[in-house]
Design a protein around this motif. Sequence first.
Motif, PDB file in Angstrom:
ATOM      1  N   VAL A 265       4.416  10.585  -4.558  1.00 30.15           N
ATOM      2  CA  VAL A 265       3.344   9.609  -4.371  1.00 30.15           C
ATOM      3  C   VAL A 265       3.768   8.631  -3.274  1.00 30.15           C
ATOM      4  O   VAL A 265       4.757   7.911  -3.427  1.00 30.15           O
ATOM      5  CB  VAL A 265       3.039   8.855  -5.677  1.00 30.15           C
ATOM      6  CG1 VAL A 265       1.925   7.833  -5.453  1.00 30.15           C
ATOM      7  CG2 VAL A 265       2.655   9.829  -6.787  1.00 30.15           C
TER       8      VAL A 265
ATOM      9  N   ILE B 212       2.654   5.445  -0.932  1.00 32.17           N
ATOM     10  CA  ILE B 212       1.716   4.335  -1.062  1.00 32.17           C
ATOM     11  C   ILE B 212       1.649   3.478   0.210  1.00 32.17           C
ATOM     12  O   ILE B 212       2.679   3.010   0.716  1.00 32.17           O
ATOM     13  CB  ILE B 212       2.108   3.463  -2.274  1.00 32.17           C
ATOM     14  CG1 ILE B 212       2.027   4.292  -3.559  1.00 32.17           C
ATOM     15  CG2 ILE B 212       1.226   2.220  -2.373  1.00 32.17           C
ATOM     16  CD1 ILE B 212       2.614   3.622  -4.765  1.00 32.17           C
TER      17      ILE B 212
ATOM     18  N   ILE C 119       0.828  13.132  -2.709  1.00 33.68           N
ATOM     19  CA  ILE C 119      -0.347  12.299  -2.956  1.00 33.68           C
ATOM     20  C   ILE C 119      -0.236  11.031  -2.122  1.00 33.68           C
ATOM     21  O   ILE C 119       0.706  10.255  -2.276  1.00 33.68           O
ATOM     22  CB  ILE C 119      -0.460  11.891  -4.450  1.00 33.68           C
ATOM     23  CG1 ILE C 119      -0.115  13.048  -5.386  1.00 33.68           C
ATOM     24  CG2 ILE C 119      -1.829  11.307  -4.741  1.00 33.68           C
ATOM     25  CD1 ILE C 119      -1.110  14.163  -5.412  1.00 33.68           C
ATOM     26  N   TRP C 120      -1.180  10.834  -1.213  1.00 31.95           N
ATOM     27  CA  TRP C 120      -1.235   9.603  -0.416  1.00 31.95           C
ATOM     28  C   TRP C 120      -2.192   8.630  -1.100  1.00 31.95           C
ATOM     29  O   TRP C 120      -3.366   8.950  -1.327  1.00 31.95           O
ATOM     30  CB  TRP C 120      -1.739   9.891   0.986  1.00 31.95           C
ATOM     31  CG  TRP C 120      -0.861  10.809   1.775  1.00 31.95           C
ATOM     32  CD1 TRP C 120      -0.914  12.170   1.801  1.00 31.95           C
ATOM     33  CD2 TRP C 120       0.208  10.438   2.651  1.00 31.95           C
ATOM     34  NE1 TRP C 120       0.049  12.683   2.639  1.00 31.95           N
ATOM     35  CE2 TRP C 120       0.761  11.642   3.182  1.00 31.95           C
ATOM     36  CE3 TRP C 120       0.757   9.222   3.048  1.00 31.95           C
ATOM     37  CZ2 TRP C 120       1.823  11.639   4.080  1.00 31.95           C
ATOM     38  CZ3 TRP C 120       1.809   9.226   3.946  1.00 31.95           C
ATOM     39  CH2 TRP C 120       2.337  10.420   4.451  1.00 31.95           C
ATOM     40  N   VAL C 121      -1.698   7.435  -1.412  1.00 29.18           N
ATOM     41  CA  VAL C 121      -2.525   6.398  -2.033  1.00 29.18           C
ATOM     42  C   VAL C 121      -2.602   5.230  -1.052  1.00 29.18           C
ATOM     43  O   VAL C 121      -1.621   4.512  -0.850  1.00 29.18           O
ATOM     44  CB  VAL C 121      -1.935   5.944  -3.381  1.00 29.18           C
ATOM     45  CG1 VAL C 121      -2.836   4.901  -4.024  1.00 29.18           C
ATOM     46  CG2 VAL C 121      -1.756   7.141  -4.323  1.00 29.18           C
TER      47      VAL C 121
ATOM     48  N   LEU D 207      -6.756   8.677  -9.597  1.00 31.12           N
ATOM     49  CA  LEU D 207      -5.380   9.143  -9.479  1.00 31.12           C
ATOM     50  C   LEU D 207      -4.867   9.788 -10.763  1.00 31.12           C
ATOM     51  O   LEU D 207      -4.261  10.872 -10.731  1.00 31.12           O
ATOM     52  CB  LEU D 207      -4.465   7.978  -9.069  1.00 31.12           C
ATOM     53  CG  LEU D 207      -2.976   8.308  -8.930  1.00 31.12           C
ATOM     54  CD1 LEU D 207      -2.744   9.418  -7.916  1.00 31.12           C
ATOM     55  CD2 LEU D 207      -2.190   7.045  -8.545  1.00 31.12           C
TER      56      LEU D 207
ATOM     57  N   LEU E 201      -3.618  13.755 -11.159  1.00 36.90           N
ATOM     58  CA  LEU E 201      -2.259  14.125 -11.551  1.00 36.90           C
ATOM     59  C   LEU E 201      -2.257  14.989 -12.801  1.00 36.90           C
ATOM     60  O   LEU E 201      -1.513  15.978 -12.892  1.00 36.90           O
ATOM     61  CB  LEU E 201      -1.421  12.865 -11.772  1.00 36.90           C
ATOM     62  CG  LEU E 201      -1.149  12.016 -10.527  1.00 36.90           C
ATOM     63  CD1 LEU E 201      -0.497  10.686 -10.912  1.00 36.90           C
ATOM     64  CD2 LEU E 201      -0.285  12.772  -9.534  1.00 36.90           C
TER      65      LEU E 201
ATOM     66  N   LEU F 217       6.792  11.561 -11.363  1.00 34.83           N
ATOM     67  CA  LEU F 217       6.315  11.026 -10.095  1.00 34.83           C
ATOM     68  C   LEU F 217       7.478  10.436  -9.309  1.00 34.83           C
ATOM     69  O   LEU F 217       8.254   9.623  -9.823  1.00 34.83           O
ATOM     70  CB  LEU F 217       5.262   9.941 -10.326  1.00 34.83           C
ATOM     71  CG  LEU F 217       4.018  10.359 -11.112  1.00 34.83           C
ATOM     72  CD1 LEU F 217       3.082   9.168 -11.297  1.00 34.83           C
ATOM     73  CD2 LEU F 217       3.300  11.504 -10.423  1.00 34.83           C
TER      74      LEU F 217
ATOM     75  N   PHE G 258       8.245   8.046  -6.135  1.00 34.92           N
ATOM     76  CA  PHE G 258       7.505   6.991  -5.443  1.00 34.92           C
ATOM     77  C   PHE G 258       8.192   6.553  -4.155  1.00 34.92           C
ATOM     78  O   PHE G 258       9.403   6.341  -4.122  1.00 34.92           O
ATOM     79  CB  PHE G 258       7.360   5.760  -6.341  1.00 34.92           C
ATOM     80  CG  PHE G 258       6.372   5.919  -7.451  1.00 34.92           C
ATOM     81  CD1 PHE G 258       5.032   5.636  -7.255  1.00 34.92           C
ATOM     82  CD2 PHE G 258       6.781   6.365  -8.693  1.00 34.92           C
ATOM     83  CE1 PHE G 258       4.115   5.782  -8.267  1.00 34.92           C
ATOM     84  CE2 PHE G 258       5.872   6.511  -9.724  1.00 34.92           C
ATOM     85  CZ  PHE G 258       4.530   6.217  -9.516  1.00 34.92           C
TER      86      PHE G 258
ATOM     87  N   THR H 238       1.871   0.254  -8.975  1.00 37.11           N
ATOM     88  CA  THR H 238       1.465   1.634  -9.247  1.00 37.11           C
ATOM     89  C   THR H 238       2.483   2.317 -10.148  1.00 37.11           C
ATOM     90  O   THR H 238       2.120   3.035 -11.093  1.00 37.11           O
ATOM     91  CB  THR H 238       1.315   2.411  -7.931  1.00 37.11           C
ATOM     92  OG1 THR H 238       0.399   1.718  -7.074  1.00 37.11           O
ATOM     93  CG2 THR H 238       0.783   3.816  -8.190  1.00 37.11           C
TER      94      THR H 238
END
Length: 259
Positions: free
Chosen positions: A55, A57, A102-104, A178, A182, A190, A192, A204
């Motif tokens: 992930v 961010i 995953i791009w947040v 999100l 997932l 995850l 990060f 997050t």
Amino acid sequence: MLMTPLRPLGSSARNQWRVDETQVDFIRPCCPPRPLALAAAPQDIRLDLSATALVIIDMQNDFCHPDGWLASIGVDITPARTPIAPLTRIRRLCRARGVPVIWVNWGNRPDRLNLGPSTLHTYDGAALGRGVGTCLPNGARILEQGSWCTAIVDEFGDTSADVHVAKYAMSGFWDTPLDAILRNLGVTTLLFGGVNLDQCVLCTLQDASFRGYDCVLLEDCAATTSPSCCTEATLYNVRQCFGFTALGATLMAQLQATT
């Protein structure tokens, strides 16, 4: 008599039924574990690559580009750019080994109707029209979904094959899909990285921990423009309350050793 094979139904290969016109099979495909040992704090960990996602961010222009929002208000964004190089390498290794990326990114509605005064106040405390949704000199609107401001910095190249989630608060889980994404991917662990470590990354990660995910902060893949005491407090709190910390460099070495 030949039996017609059941057809897969589901957006994720890890969460599918098999169906035809007369029957439905609920049994999901079995993903064999792919263990990976990782030195971490407060304890070393062993994770399953088959149930892990990376992930990333807020590695977007507003926070990490010299022409972005933070730089325009005088913030030294040098620290915010330090995760670019390690995350580029880790992303490549994760994708090669089937680990979802995953791009947040923060990207608000143009009308900002999903943002309350408390969120807007954070960035424009005196209501002077300098915060969310206002224009930079290049004409892009700050933190507005679809604008240059919310695009991932160019150094990462093409990210279209990854998963993208727009967020509207410090936490990537608040009022976003999100969690559903997932769970549909069958992810329980995850990793990060991103910015800012003590704000959006931490919030997050905290929300992920509250939802039962295994949380691993990659220390050298996350940064902040805040004072160094904020980094120290964040690392302490993650190790004490919310998960584990590890080095992205160690993870890269372990990933390179896997097949």
